[in-house]
Design a protein around this motif. Structure first.
Motif, PDB file in Angstrom:
ATOM      1  N   THR A 113      48.088  40.785  29.629  1.00 52.73           N
ATOM      2  CA  THR A 113      47.229  40.584  28.459  1.00 52.73           C
ATOM      3  C   THR A 113      45.809  40.227  28.883  1.00 52.73           C
ATOM      4  N   ALA A 114      45.682  39.302  29.833  1.00 53.36           N
ATOM      5  CA  ALA A 114      44.355  38.916  30.331  1.00 53.36           C
ATOM      6  C   ALA A 114      43.661  40.101  30.987  1.00 53.36           C
ATOM      7  N   GLY A 115      44.413  40.889  31.745  1.00 51.10           N
ATOM      8  CA  GLY A 115      43.835  42.058  32.401  1.00 51.10           C
ATOM      9  C   GLY A 115      43.307  43.068  31.396  1.00 51.10           C
ATOM     10  N   ASP A 116      44.025  43.259  30.284  1.00 54.43           N
ATOM     11  CA  ASP A 116      43.565  44.179  29.238  1.00 54.43           C
ATOM     12  C   ASP A 116      42.255  43.688  28.615  1.00 54.43           C
ATOM     13  N   ILE A 117      42.157  42.371  28.391  1.00 52.53           N
ATOM     14  CA  ILE A 117      40.926  41.824  27.814  1.00 52.53           C
ATOM     15  C   ILE A 117      39.759  41.990  28.776  1.00 52.53           C
ATOM     16  N   LEU A 118      39.990  41.720  30.052  1.00 52.04           N
ATOM     17  CA  LEU A 118      38.925  41.881  31.046  1.00 52.04           C
ATOM     18  C   LEU A 118      38.460  43.333  31.119  1.00 52.04           C
ATOM     19  N   LYS A 119      39.386  44.263  31.018  1.00 47.12           N
ATOM     20  CA  LYS A 119      39.017  45.683  31.027  1.00 47.12           C
ATOM     21  C   LYS A 119      38.142  46.012  29.821  1.00 47.12           C
ATOM     22  N   GLN A 120      38.502  45.490  28.652  1.00 45.79           N
ATOM     23  CA  GLN A 120      37.688  45.720  27.462  1.00 45.79           C
ATOM     24  C   GLN A 120      36.298  45.115  27.623  1.00 45.79           C
ATOM     25  N   LEU A 121      36.219  43.920  28.218  1.00 45.86           N
ATOM     26  CA  LEU A 121      34.917  43.293  28.446  1.00 45.86           C
ATOM     27  C   LEU A 121      34.063  44.125  29.399  1.00 45.86           C
ATOM     28  N   ARG A 122      34.679  44.653  30.436  1.00 45.56           N
ATOM     29  CA  ARG A 122      33.933  45.489  31.378  1.00 45.56           C
ATOM     30  C   ARG A 122      33.421  46.751  30.684  1.00 45.56           C
ATOM     31  N   ASP A 123      34.255  47.356  29.851  1.00 47.48           N
ATOM     32  CA  ASP A 123      33.833  48.565  29.133  1.00 47.48           C
ATOM     33  C   ASP A 123      32.694  48.265  28.164  1.00 47.48           C
ATOM     34  N   LEU A 124      32.822  47.162  27.414  1.00 48.59           N
ATOM     35  CA  LEU A 124      31.804  46.810  26.422  1.00 48.59           C
ATOM     36  C   LEU A 124      30.455  46.501  27.056  1.00 48.59           C
TER      37      LEU A 124
ATOM     38  N   HIS B 117      36.338  34.558  24.020  1.00 48.32           N
ATOM     39  CA  HIS B 117      36.962  33.327  23.535  1.00 48.32           C
ATOM     40  C   HIS B 117      38.467  33.480  23.352  1.00 48.32           C
ATOM     41  N   THR B 118      38.917  34.704  23.078  1.00 45.49           N
ATOM     42  CA  THR B 118      40.360  34.951  23.108  1.00 45.49           C
ATOM     43  C   THR B 118      40.891  34.760  24.527  1.00 45.49           C
TER      44      THR B 118
END
Length: 238
Positions: free
Chosen positions: A177-188, A128-129
């Motif tokens: 910023t969006a790329g960092d969030i996507l990376k976190q989502l992939r890791d999670l 949602h962020t």
């Protein structure tokens, strides 16, 4: 048009092949999760729904997605106007359509499975962020930076040049910023792999998150490495 789906196609298989079918099924209250093993025709008869209309929507939607995926354009030779139009009509349109729908599924998966899967709280928060970031980013491009690009083409003043350089720098920061969030989502999500035995909604949600990532990679590549790079090179040499 080749018909990939017919009345014998199982509801769950349709969503696996074409995840956006879940939006059609949801609108008609067709259970693609627990009822995923049922043939579509049987479900439509039971609900007294128009079989021809729904099958046409499914097959046409799938065909359009395949056509889009297969289209190849040499963007290095395309005009700024054509690249911008493609970004708006393809990538922004995808975000405006997909983000609200995906939000509902991410929320549902978190609500139902969150007690047993604590990582889903972070998936929900990060998605949602990202949703807010991307919606605001797309509007900034359409209402501010893209018009600046076209205005500079028509009248390359020093003032327009400075505004354009600043606007592009802001967009590239937002891409990071969006790329960092996507990376976190992939890791999670363990590379968007649902846990063993996950329900169809869970599987479909992760699949659509991965499709969102893929579209963002294409979107950002087209802007950072082609559109913005060409513009900045021209600005430096002017």
């Amino acid at each position: 048009m080749e018909k990939v789906f017919d009345r014998t196609s199982k509801v769950g298989d349709i969503v696996t092949i074409y995840p956006q079918a879940s939006d059609i099924f949801k609108a008609h209250r067709i259970d693609f999760c627990c009822g995923g093993d049922r043939p579509l025709g049987e479900v439509l008869e039971e609900k007294n729904l128009n079989e021809e209309e729904i099958l046409n929507r499914l097959n046409e939607g799938y065909a359009q997605k395949q056509t889009h995926d297969q289209q190849q354009t040499n963007w290095m030779e395309a005009s700024y106007r054509d690249i911008i139009r493609h970004i708006i009509d393809t990538h922004h349109a995808y975000l405006y359509r997909e983000l609200p729908q995906l939000s509902q599924y991410v929320t549902k998966v978190f609500r139902v499975h969150g007690p047993d899967r604590p990582e889903l709280a972070d998936v929900h928060r990060l998605f949602h962020t990202l949703k807010t970031e991307l919606e605001q980013h797309a509007l900034k491009e359409e209402e501010h930076v893209f018009p600046l690009i076209q205005a500079y083409e028509e009248n390359p003043t020093p003032e327009a040049r400075q505004k354009l350089i600043k606007g592009i720098a802001e967009l590239e920061d937002e891409h990071d910023t969006a790329g960092d969030i996507l990376k976190q989502l992939r890791d999670l999500t363990s590379d968007f792999q649902p846990p063993e035995g996950a329900c169809m909604t869970y599987q479909m949600t992760y699949q659509r998150l991965e499709e969102l990532e893929s579209d963002m990679f294409e979107h950002v590549h087209l802007e950072n490495n082609i559109l913005f790079k060409r513009i900045l090179n021209e600005l430096k040499s002017s």
